[in-house]
Design a protein around this motif. Structure first.
Motif, PDB file in Angstrom:
ATOM      1  N   ALA A 423       0.823  -1.208   0.000  1.00 24.62           N
ATOM      2  CA  ALA A 423       0.000   0.000   0.000  1.00 24.62           C
ATOM      3  C   ALA A 423       0.861   1.264   0.000  1.00 24.62           C
ATOM      4  N   ARG A 424       2.035   1.193   0.637  1.00 23.37           N
ATOM      5  CA  ARG A 424       2.922   2.361   0.643  1.00 23.37           C
ATOM      6  C   ARG A 424       3.594   2.546  -0.712  1.00 23.37           C
ATOM      7  N   MET A 425       3.860   1.449  -1.382  1.00 20.74           N
ATOM      8  CA  MET A 425       4.473   1.548  -2.705  1.00 20.74           C
ATOM      9  C   MET A 425       3.490   2.094  -3.738  1.00 20.74           C
ATOM     10  N   ARG A 426       2.195   1.839  -3.531  1.00 22.68           N
ATOM     11  CA  ARG A 426       1.178   2.275  -4.484  1.00 22.68           C
ATOM     12  C   ARG A 426       0.053   3.007  -3.747  1.00 22.68           C
ATOM     13  N   PRO A 427       0.311   4.253  -3.349  1.00 22.28           N
ATOM     14  CA  PRO A 427      -0.720   5.021  -2.629  1.00 22.28           C
ATOM     15  C   PRO A 427      -2.003   5.138  -3.454  1.00 22.28           C
ATOM     16  N   GLY A 428      -3.133   4.918  -2.784  1.00 26.17           N
ATOM     17  CA  GLY A 428      -4.432   5.054  -3.435  1.00 26.17           C
ATOM     18  C   GLY A 428      -4.879   3.854  -4.234  1.00 26.17           C
ATOM     19  N   LYS A 429      -4.041   2.802  -4.298  1.00 22.21           N
ATOM     20  CA  LYS A 429      -4.434   1.636  -5.099  1.00 22.21           C
ATOM     21  C   LYS A 429      -5.520   0.824  -4.403  1.00 22.21           C
ATOM     22  N   TYR A 430      -5.388   0.634  -3.092  1.00 25.36           N
ATOM     23  CA  TYR A 430      -6.282  -0.273  -2.387  1.00 25.36           C
ATOM     24  C   TYR A 430      -7.519   0.463  -1.870  1.00 25.36           C
ATOM     25  N   GLN A 431      -8.639  -0.241  -1.917  1.00 25.20           N
ATOM     26  CA  GLN A 431      -9.897   0.292  -1.391  1.00 25.20           C
ATOM     27  C   GLN A 431     -10.223  -0.414  -0.082  1.00 25.20           C
ATOM     28  N   ILE A 432     -10.605   0.382   0.920  1.00 25.84           N
ATOM     29  CA  ILE A 432     -10.973  -0.163   2.223  1.00 25.84           C
ATOM     30  C   ILE A 432     -12.433   0.161   2.497  1.00 25.84           C
ATOM     31  N   ALA A 433     -13.158  -0.805   3.022  1.00 26.86           N
ATOM     32  CA  ALA A 433     -14.592  -0.628   3.279  1.00 26.86           C
ATOM     33  C   ALA A 433     -14.818   0.082   4.604  1.00 26.86           C
ATOM     34  N   HIS A 434     -15.732   1.048   4.594  1.00 30.12           N
ATOM     35  CA  HIS A 434     -16.243   1.665   5.819  1.00 30.12           C
ATOM     36  C   HIS A 434     -17.649   1.120   6.028  1.00 30.12           C
ATOM     37  N   VAL A 435     -17.800   0.265   7.027  1.00 29.94           N
ATOM     38  CA  VAL A 435     -19.048  -0.462   7.228  1.00 29.94           C
ATOM     39  C   VAL A 435     -19.853   0.175   8.355  1.00 29.94           C
ATOM     40  N   GLY A 436     -21.053   0.657   8.028  1.00 26.05           N
ATOM     41  CA  GLY A 436     -21.940   1.210   9.048  1.00 26.05           C
ATOM     42  C   GLY A 436     -21.381   2.447   9.709  1.00 26.05           C
ATOM     43  N   GLN A 437     -21.771   2.633  10.977  1.00 29.24           N
ATOM     44  CA  GLN A 437     -21.350   3.808  11.734  1.00 29.24           C
ATOM     45  C   GLN A 437     -20.702   3.422  13.061  1.00 29.24           C
ATOM     46  N   GLY A 438     -20.342   2.153  13.208  1.00 32.07           N
ATOM     47  CA  GLY A 438     -19.806   1.694  14.477  1.00 32.07           C
ATOM     48  C   GLY A 438     -18.340   1.348  14.421  1.00 32.07           C
ATOM     49  N   SER A 439     -17.976   0.285  15.138  1.00 31.22           N
ATOM     50  CA  SER A 439     -16.568  -0.056  15.315  1.00 31.22           C
ATOM     51  C   SER A 439     -15.878  -0.406  14.002  1.00 31.22           C
ATOM     52  N   LEU A 440     -16.586  -1.048  13.064  1.00 30.33           N
ATOM     53  CA  LEU A 440     -15.940  -1.471  11.818  1.00 30.33           C
ATOM     54  C   LEU A 440     -15.518  -0.267  10.974  1.00 30.33           C
ATOM     55  N   SER A 441     -16.341   0.748  10.954  1.00 36.94           N
ATOM     56  CA  SER A 441     -15.998   1.958  10.203  1.00 36.94           C
ATOM     57  C   SER A 441     -14.867   2.724  10.888  1.00 36.94           C
ATOM     58  N   VAL A 442     -14.948   2.816  12.219  1.00 34.93           N
ATOM     59  CA  VAL A 442     -13.920   3.543  12.971  1.00 34.93           C
ATOM     60  C   VAL A 442     -12.580   2.824  12.895  1.00 34.93           C
ATOM     61  N   LEU A 443     -12.594   1.499  12.899  1.00 33.04           N
ATOM     62  CA  LEU A 443     -11.342   0.749  12.770  1.00 33.04           C
ATOM     63  C   LEU A 443     -10.663   1.034  11.439  1.00 33.04           C
ATOM     64  N   ALA A 444     -11.459   1.180  10.376  1.00 35.13           N
ATOM     65  CA  ALA A 444     -10.886   1.490   9.063  1.00 35.13           C
ATOM     66  C   ALA A 444     -10.163   2.836   9.097  1.00 35.13           C
ATOM     67  N   ASP A 445     -10.764   3.827   9.753  1.00 33.11           N
ATOM     68  CA  ASP A 445     -10.116   5.145   9.889  1.00 33.11           C
ATOM     69  C   ASP A 445      -8.849   5.056  10.736  1.00 33.11           C
ATOM     70  N   LEU A 446      -8.967   4.339  11.854  1.00 32.80           N
ATOM     71  CA  LEU A 446      -7.832   4.249  12.776  1.00 32.80           C
ATOM     72  C   LEU A 446      -6.662   3.497  12.130  1.00 32.80           C
ATOM     73  N   PHE A 447      -6.957   2.468  11.368  1.00 37.39           N
ATOM     74  CA  PHE A 447      -5.905   1.711  10.688  1.00 37.39           C
ATOM     75  C   PHE A 447      -5.116   2.618   9.738  1.00 37.39           C
ATOM     76  N   GLN A 448      -5.808   3.420   8.970  1.00 36.01           N
ATOM     77  CA  GLN A 448      -5.121   4.334   8.048  1.00 36.01           C
ATOM     78  C   GLN A 448      -4.288   5.360   8.818  1.00 36.01           C
ATOM     79  N   LYS A 449      -4.839   5.853   9.919  1.00 32.53           N
ATOM     80  CA  LYS A 449      -4.128   6.869  10.695  1.00 32.53           C
ATOM     81  C   LYS A 449      -2.848   6.300  11.308  1.00 32.53           C
ATOM     82  N   LYS A 450      -2.921   5.114  11.875  1.00 30.47           N
ATOM     83  CA  LYS A 450      -1.779   4.541  12.575  1.00 30.47           C
ATOM     84  C   LYS A 450      -0.709   3.984  11.627  1.00 30.47           C
ATOM     85  N   THR A 451      -1.103   3.648  10.404  1.00 34.08           N
ATOM     86  CA  THR A 451      -0.133   3.135   9.434  1.00 34.08           C
ATOM     87  C   THR A 451       0.315   4.198   8.438  1.00 34.08           C
ATOM     88  N   ASP A 452      -0.372   5.349   8.487  1.00 33.11           N
ATOM     89  CA  ASP A 452      -0.069   6.451   7.562  1.00 33.11           C
ATOM     90  C   ASP A 452      -0.190   6.000   6.115  1.00 33.11           C
TER      91      ASP A 452
END
Length: 592
Positions: A423-452
């Motif tokens: 994902a770092r070698m190809r920024p923007g290539k991968y799509q990540i799902a934001h599911v609903g409004q609970g933990s699954l969606s927030v985890l997707a945001d947090l994963f991107q934030k913590k891995t940059d």
């Protein structure tokens, strides 16, 4: 010849196949679909013969899908999900179209007794939407006559003979006066004394005036000189200012309370009868007949003779719904009463919890709540439909479910480090799902934030369509609850790379936790708790809690929850409140 064989492929056969894919067990599927194990085997045999392929591979230890079965199951899951949505929407639309019933109520017919009867009728027939109309006595009669209202509730005074009337309840009249009026020191007021007072009465079109006027006239009181008002609240206000004393139906004191007004009995007593009015009974619609019968029943619904409703804030056949229905079956046995599951879907799980908080605190309505409603709804800028800590009674935990980071089989990553590097070698290539409004969606945001990482987000209302797109290569990364992912993982159509929690599930011993992956903050507890509205009496709450604990300790629950990747949650209501408080603080500190 068996009935299943040489017949067209049926919807039941396809649902049986999907259940086997999820449970990997003929016996568990038989329990889930309500058939014998032999009937399940015959259904799969018929399906194999109709399709000309073998869908199931059996070993001495387990049942699993064949290669052909795995290819079929993804499109089948999506098709059945879409079919269920269509059917549910049609059912809801039809229910609304058939179930709206207009009830015209006289504006002076008030009080808790009537309100309780209306609430009882609505609870007895939730699919019939009661539409109330507050009208004058004459307008109620006109509405029933013209068909604008199926039912009318009014004072039994001047009801035309071509309408059918039935006594609903009785009321009497009282004197309402200012708290410093001399009458306030009496236990009752002889009616003859009213001739020396300025009277405030409800207007002649309010219903009941003919009987009241006749009563007063017998004691030498001329009602024609009284002050007339249209609403009980105005009469009470005039009495509070010593403009006069109001003679009103006693129930008006409940409907229009005024702290400066006291109520005194009239001697002798004058009764007022309230009737339910309909057109001729032979022409009465079924919905009107049912509601009319419920209104006229004097016995109210109590926890000793009524079933329990379990509200699930998520769609039918989804992970939460399946946990709920497994629980409802065993819980019903423990309380020895029927438990009905009601799917109240909307706003990412908030609407169902909102419905629970607005229900009566009688122990007859409980429900599920997930972290989307109890944690993450409080961290955003959305509408505050309810207060998490003041409008909800937390009875007990229900199920703990691990959240898992998955990639599609098309993604060439077998470890999380592989995915991050690509994902770092190809920024923007991968799509990540934001599911609903609970933990699954927030985890997707947090994963991107913590891995940059720079990932493209794609929003989904629920996990089922997100998982379908993951298997169809339309999205690359999904955080999923175990219940929605177990079958896909076991069939190797998706690949788990990380547990978003602190413990490896027994059925995923080789998948590392977030801490082991160097991302200790990227975790969120999955699962659901059981809640009720506030105001539960202690004995009702304790009874519910005991039955919940007994149900969660049963081997059947443990087996059924494990088949979906979850485990029974042993946290008490108080422990769950403490957990929620700590989660609120943690997520606010993470600023997600």
């Amino acid at each position: 010849m068996d009935a299943f064989i040489n017949s067209p492929v049926t919807l039941k056969q396809l649902r049986i196949l999907l259940s086997i894919a999820e449970t990997e067990s003929f016996s568990a599927t038989a329990n889930a679909v309500g058939l014998t194990q032999s009937a399940v085997s015959q259904a799969i045999k018929a399906l194999d013969e109709n399709l000309g392929i073998s869908l199931i591979e059996r070993t001495s230890r387990q049942v699993s899908l064949s290669t052909d079965g795995r290819e079929l199951i993804g499109p089948l899951r999506e098709a059945l999900f879409n079919l269920d949505l269509v059917i549910e929407r049609a059912r809801q639309k039809g229910s609304v179209a058939r179930g709206t019933l207009t009830v015209a109520c006289g504006s002076t017919v008030t009080g808790r007794d009537l309100a309780g009867r209306l609430a009882f009728a609505q609870q007895s027939y939730p699919d019939i939407r009661l539409q109330l109309r507050d009208l004058t006595h004459t307008s109620v009669i006109d509405a029933v006559h013209s068909g604008l209202a199926e039912l009318g509730i009014c004072v039994d005074d001047s009801i035309p003979s071509d309408l059918h009337s039935e006594l609903l309840l009785q009321d009497d009249y009282s004197v309402f006066c200012c708290v410093d009026h001399p009458f306030s020191r009496r236990a009752e007021v002889p009616v003859g004394l009213l001739k020396y007072e300025t009277l405030v009465l409800l207007s002649s079109n309010s219903g009941g005036r003919a009987s009241l006027d006749s009563f007063l006239s017998r004691y030498g009181i001329n009602p024609a000189v009284a002050q007339e008002v249209a609403q009980p609240a105005m009469a009470m206000s005039l009495a509070s200012e010593r403009f006069g004393v109001a003679v009103l139906p006693t129930s008006c004191g409940d409907a229009a309370p005024n702290p400066r007004v006291c109520r005194i009995k009239i001697s002798p007593q004058l009764d007022r009868c309230v009737s339910i009015v309909t057109r001729q009974a032979a022409n009465l619609p079924e919905a009107a007949r049912l509601v009319k019968d419920a209104l006229t029943r004097r016995r109210r619904k109590t926890s000793s003779d009524s079933g329990v409703t379990l509200i699930v804030p998520f769609p039918p056949n989804g992970p939460a719904d399946r946990y709920a229905r497994y629980f409802a079956r065993v819980f019903s046995e423990k309380i020895e009463r029927r438990v009905s599951v009601d799917n109240a879907v909307g706003l990412g799980g908030l609407l169902g919890v909102h419905k629970i908080t607005r229900s009566s605190p009688d122990g007859l309505t409980i429900g599920l709540a997930g972290t989307g409603a109890t944690v993450f709804s409080c961290l955003g800028n959305g509408d505050d439909l309810f207060d998490v800590f003041h409008d909800v009674t937390y009875l007990h935990g229900l199920v703990k479910v691990p959240n898992i980071l998955l990639v599609g089989a098309h993604v060439a990553a077998w470890r999380l480090t592989d995915l991050i590097a690509q994902a770092r070698m190809r920024p923007g290539k991968y799509q990540i799902a934001h599911v609903g409004q609970g933990s699954l969606s927030v985890l997707a945001d947090l994963f991107q934030k913590k891995t940059d990482l720079l990932l493209n987000a794609r929003n989904y209302e629920g996990l089922v369509p997100a998982m379908t797109d993951l298997m169809k290569q339309r999205v690359d990364i999904v955080f999923a609850e175990a219940a929605g992912a177990t079958s896909a993982i076991r069939n190797e159509v998706v690949r788990p790379l990380m547990i978003a929690g602190h413990q490896r599930p027994s059925w995923l011993p080789d998948t590392p936790t977030c801490e082991e992956c160097g991302l200790p903050d990227v975790f969120a507890d999955g699962g659901y708790c059981l809640v009720a509205p506030t105001g539960l009496k202690d004995d009702i709450r304790q009874g519910l809690t005991r039955a919940i604990v007994e149900a969660l300790e049963s081997p059947a629950i443990k087996h059924d929850f494990m088949s979906l990747g979850g485990t029974p949650d042993d946290r008490t209501g108080d422990m769950y409140v403490d957990y929620l408080k700590s989660e609120h603080a943690r997520w606010r500190a993470l600023n997600i």
